[in-house]
Design an enzyme around this catalytic site. Structure first.
Site, PDB file in Angstrom:
ATOM      1  N   GLY B  17       0.866  -1.178   0.000  1.00 55.51           N
ATOM      2  CA  GLY B  17       0.000   0.000   0.000  1.00 55.51           C
ATOM      3  C   GLY B  17       0.898   1.222   0.000  1.00 55.51           C
ATOM      4  O   GLY B  17       2.086   1.144  -0.340  1.00 55.51           O
ATOM      5  N   HIS B 260     -16.892   4.477  13.475  1.00 53.00           N
ATOM      6  CA  HIS B 260     -17.610   5.481  12.698  1.00 53.00           C
ATOM      7  C   HIS B 260     -19.102   5.208  12.852  1.00 53.00           C
ATOM      8  O   HIS B 260     -19.520   4.063  12.773  1.00 53.00           O
ATOM      9  CB  HIS B 260     -17.190   5.383  11.225  1.00 53.00           C
ATOM     10  N   ARG B 276     -25.325  14.224   8.585  1.00 55.22           N
ATOM     11  CA  ARG B 276     -25.910  14.746   9.823  1.00 55.22           C
ATOM     12  C   ARG B 276     -25.586  16.227   9.971  1.00 55.22           C
ATOM     13  O   ARG B 276     -26.404  17.017  10.430  1.00 55.22           O
ATOM     14  CB  ARG B 276     -25.422  13.949  11.032  1.00 55.22           C
ATOM     15  N   SER B 413      -4.345   9.925   8.519  1.00 55.78           N
ATOM     16  CA  SER B 413      -3.949   8.535   8.257  1.00 55.78           C
ATOM     17  C   SER B 413      -3.280   8.432   6.888  1.00 55.78           C
ATOM     18  O   SER B 413      -2.210   7.837   6.746  1.00 55.78           O
ATOM     19  CB  SER B 413      -5.156   7.606   8.317  1.00 55.78           C
TER      20      SER B 413
END
Lengths: 246, 623
Positions: B17, B260, B276, B413
């Site tokens: 990755g 989450h 939201r 991240s």
């Protein structure tokens, strides 16, 4: 709700000398929001733990799960059963080497292709970590991103008439990638250099214009336009080439 | 001569990755031979799914005006609830702008500053901003993750994707080998030095030894030990498991897990909290709003942990909607209208239509909280060198470097993968220069033989007939139901007890399939014991940590306790034990920013001197 779905799945484990290519049939009751990711995971865990297929992100981002779904290449994670008839036939993608059942080796194919077309920014400039970045117009950045969205799932290659006949055809995926670099001012390659890569029958002139690539692309990339633009540009290059040679 | 196929290399990156490939690029550019192993073709790695962006304090856009690494540092340390290593956080924020520019140089089509007026939404309201002419064409940023400044650099809705493709282009350019569909299953080490890994080919099932002077673990997070997780299918903790299996290398802060509130059911794909923020509501089985009852002031706008907690509570009270995939709640954005949904929440509209077959303009969206990110991982020093074994390194989500402490900020991240990859890559180059190691062929042979025997026992069901999927489900249920968002001593103790039983069952797994070739059941069976051990690390560490810090929220210990718990958990697993050994170390040698209030979220703090302060929760949104 209430449908009983029938799945015909291609089976073959090339590593198992007892395995001969055949179709296995499985039945599942349809549930809400059922995708082929849910289906295949359930079949493996509840019915046949040897079943091979590929999923990774299961959100249409990584391109792992392309397969032929009722005759049409597509991403399994993005395919809802409610959009399909009661009988669903799943086959591995053609062109790519079979790993087993629905799993094919796209990694080797794409690495070789990316090496072949030089899929990176070609530049003689050196990076200076302390300097401000080069400016770029946002509209151009978005234009590059539009072509950069390709997830190398292999659907366009599997659906391509030329790619199915010839192993050496680059396919829409690689041609689109070249179009992306041609747009990018950071790449210093000249048109003649791109011509060397794609101005051949293995490249843009191998395209028969059937355009199944555009029809099946799960990211809805503008492949028809890009192939057209490349063909025009490379056509002119070919003419210039002739005169230079002459 | 070894009786098997063997590869030799300077650097072995386990995982291709963003973190793994960035390290490999650094080593290759310095002239060292690097091989990356990847379970999937490298461009399919989970890094691609990080859509939000990458934090770096460039300060180019007007809402980022005045930003600098110090502001980014303060956001990161506060975000971590003072659980991070501040030396690492400092290194990270100082390097992030360079790393973003380097990625631009390599080809990322970052979105750029467009001068003039534009509008944006926050908390359902529309605001206006004006970008200045002088910054035109520089890398811009968006608002993300509750930071002081707009700092998240992005490429439309596909930042992880463009970063991963550009990085892999660099890998191709430099000729770094990526051996894809190759899964490392154990490290080769002698108790002091790591010299590579035993690897199983996921195309043929064959074992192979990779011998390397330096070995990097960059396998991503371990979300898939939870039943509901936003993580990709491949994020099952392979790297952490190999580290635990050494008995020496510790997992740092395994209990630090982020959730989450709104993963869609059944596939747990995220829908943004912006739903939201813009006025979306949560409904129960009777299609009634329940958040105002629990949080009269903020209702759905309470912080993500608070919302997740009440969602979980409401489902447990029997108000969830029954489905074949378990109970869930509804997210309602219908009243926002077609125009708003099709422009401001386009991604949500696409996810619902594509993966649920639900049109959010006219129908309710099934949602429930899901595991999202593991802050913990293979514990390293600030150079990325793993504790306990020379020659072993880790980077990215797989590592506990540790810049996230007990809570990771949105956009940090993705930034960590590139920044840590750059820094750790440089340190590995220093390590490799002038370093030589003797490869012990007997050790390699023993390591391979051990794995081959393990496979033979699983295939022949020699140890029993336990079904690997049932074991995995039992483990996932324990974690989801008892080691979730809000935790308490009684539930955690039950989880630890049950997981110990599950661990015993995991030793008795036997295959249903024949194990020939790339058998997927065998791949899971080889990992299942390690996954349960990891689950025990998470649960046991959560049980012992009698405080609430960041994402670790204890109902029975609701204060952050800097007097007793300003520490990092280090979990190791000794051969033959039934529980991990837990040690602790100070969170940071340097305290550039001393512990204080985060300025958001509920906070009750016991200071180092034992003084108690309490503050009410503030709304906070972001991914």
């Amino acid at each position: 709700m209430g449908r009983r779905l029938k799945f015909n799945i291609f089976r073959c484990n090339p590593l198992d000398s007892d395995s001969i290519p055949h179709t296995d049939t499985f039945f599942l009751d349809e549930t809400d929001s059922m995708t082929l990711f849910i289906v295949l995971t359930r079949i493996r865990e509840e019915k046949d733990s040897s079943l091979q297929f590929d999923f990774c992100c299961r959100a249409g981002i990584c391109g792992s799960c392309a397969m032929v779904i009722n005759g049409r290449p597509g991403l399994a994670c993005k395919t809802l059963t409610k959009e399909l008839p009661t009988e669903i036939t799943l086959m591995p993608l053609p062109v790519f080497k079979l790993v087993g059942d629905l799993s094919v080796d796209t990694g080797t194919w794409f690495r070789a292709t990316n090496e072949r077309i030089g899929s990176w920014i070609h530049t003689s400039a050196k990076f200076d970590a302390d300097a401000q970045e080069e400016r770029m117009d946002n509209a151009l950045a978005e234009e590059i991103y539009e072509l950069e969205r390709c997830v190398e799932c292999g659907c366009c290659v599997a659906a391509c008439g030329t790619a199915n006949m010839r192993d050496d055809f680059l396919g829409a995926v690689a041609l689109n990638r070249i179009a992306r670099f041609m747009l990018d001012p950071r790449d210093q390659r000249k048109e003649g250099e791109y011509f060397e890569v794609i101005g051949t029958d293995e490249g843009i002139f191998g395209c028969m214009g059937l355009l199944a690539c555009e029809d099946v692309c799960p990211k809805e990339l503008p492949l028809q336009d890009q192939l057209g633009i490349l063909r025009r540009k490379m056509g002119w290059s070919a003419v210039k080439h002739l005169f230079r040679l002459g | 001569m070894l009786s098997l196929e063997t590869e030799f290399t300077d650097l072995l990156c386990i995982g291709a990755g963003l973190a793994g490939e960035r390290v490999a690029v650094e080593a290759a550019a310095a002239g060292f031979q690097s091989i990356c192993l990847s379970i999937v073709p490298p461009r399919r790695s989970h890094s691609s799914a990080a859509q939000g962006g990458m934090q770096a304090s460039l300060g180019n856009c007007i809402k980022g005006d005045g930003d600098n690494p110090d502001v980014h540092f303060a956001d990161t340390v506060k975000g971590s609830d003072w659980g991070c290593d501040q030396e690492v956080a400092r290194l990270f924020v100082d390097t992030a702008p360079k790393a973003v520019r380097e990625m631009a140089f390599w080809g990322i089509p970052w979105n750029r500053v467009v001068p003039g007026k534009s509008t944006y939404f926050k908390g359902g309201e529309q605001f206006e901003k004006v970008e200045v002419r002088e910054k035109e064409g520089l890398i811009t940023a968006r608002d993300f993750g509750g930071t002081a400044k707009w700092r998240t650099c992005y490429t439309s809705d596909g930042t992880g994707h463009t970063l991963l493709y550009t990085m892999d282009n660099k890998v191709v350019e430099l000729g770094v080998k990526v051996h894809d569909r190759m899964e490392a299953i154990s490290l080769i080490h002698n108790g002091e030095t790591c010299t590579g890994a035993v690897v199983r080919c996921l195309k043929t099932g064959k074992l192979k030894a990779y011998l390397a002077k330096a070995t990097l673990i960059a396998t991503g997070g371990y979300g898939k030990i939870y039943r509901e997780s936003t993580n990709a299918v491949i994020n099952d903790g392979g790297g952490a498991i190999m580290a635990l299996d050494t008995g020496i290398v510790p997992i740092g802060n395994p209990e630090a897990i982020q959730f989450h509130p709104t993963g869609i059911v059944p596939t747990n794909i995220l829908v943004t909290e912006g739903c939201r923020g813009d006025g979306g509501t949560l409904l129960d089985v009777d299609e009634k709003r329940f958040m105002p009852g629990y949080e009269p002031g903020k209702a759905e706008l309470a912080s993500r942990d608070v919302v997740s907690r009440w969602m979980t509570h409401h489902i447990r009270e029997g108000h969830g909607v029954k489905s074949p995939y378990g109970d869930h709640l509804w997210l309602d954005i219908r009243h926002l209208g077609e125009k708003h949904i099709k422009t401001k929440l386009r991604e949500v509209e696409e996810i619902c239509n594509n993966f649920l077959g639900v049109d959010p303009i006219t129908a309710l969206i099934p949602v429930r909280p899901a595991q999202h990110y593991s802050m913990g991982g293979v514990r390293t020093d600030k150079d990325g060198a793993a504790h306990g074994l020379k020659g072993l390194f880790a980077a990215g989500e797989a590592a506990c470097w540790d810049m996230h402490g007990f809570n990771r900020l949105g956009g940090n991240s993705l930034a960590e993968t590139i920044v840590a990859g750059r820094i750790v890559g440089g340190k590995i180059v220093e390590f490799l220069e002038g370093y030589d190691v003797a490869f012990d062929t007997a050790l390699v042979q023993t390591s391979i033989t051990r794995e081959r025997e393990r496979i033979d026992r699983l295939v022949s069901s020699k140890d029993g007939h336990e079904n690997v999927y049932e074991i995995r489900n039992a483990m996932q249920n324990e974690l989801m139901d008892r080691v979730g968002i809000f935790r308490n001593g009684a539930d955690l103790q039950t989880a630890v007890d049950n997981l110990q039983e599950i661990h015993e069952r995991a030793k008795k797994v036997g295959l249903r399939s024949n194990g020939v070739g790339a058998d997927p059941e065998l791949a899971l069976a080889l990992k299942i014991r390690g996954m349960v051990k990891l689950a025990l690390c998470v649960s046991h560490a959560a049980l012992q940590r009698t405080e609430s810090r960041g994402c670790h929220a204890r109902e029975d210990y609701d204060a952050r306790n800097d007097r007793d718990w300003l520490s990092r958990t280090l979990a190791t697993w000794k051969e033959g034990d039934t529980l991990p050994t837990l040690d602790y170390e100070p969170v940071s040698k340097v305290m550039e920013l001393p512990p204080g209030s985060r300025g958001y979220g509920a906070s009750k703090i016991i200071s180092a001197e034992g003084k108690v302060t309490e503050k009410e929760s503030e709304p906070m949104l972001g991914d």
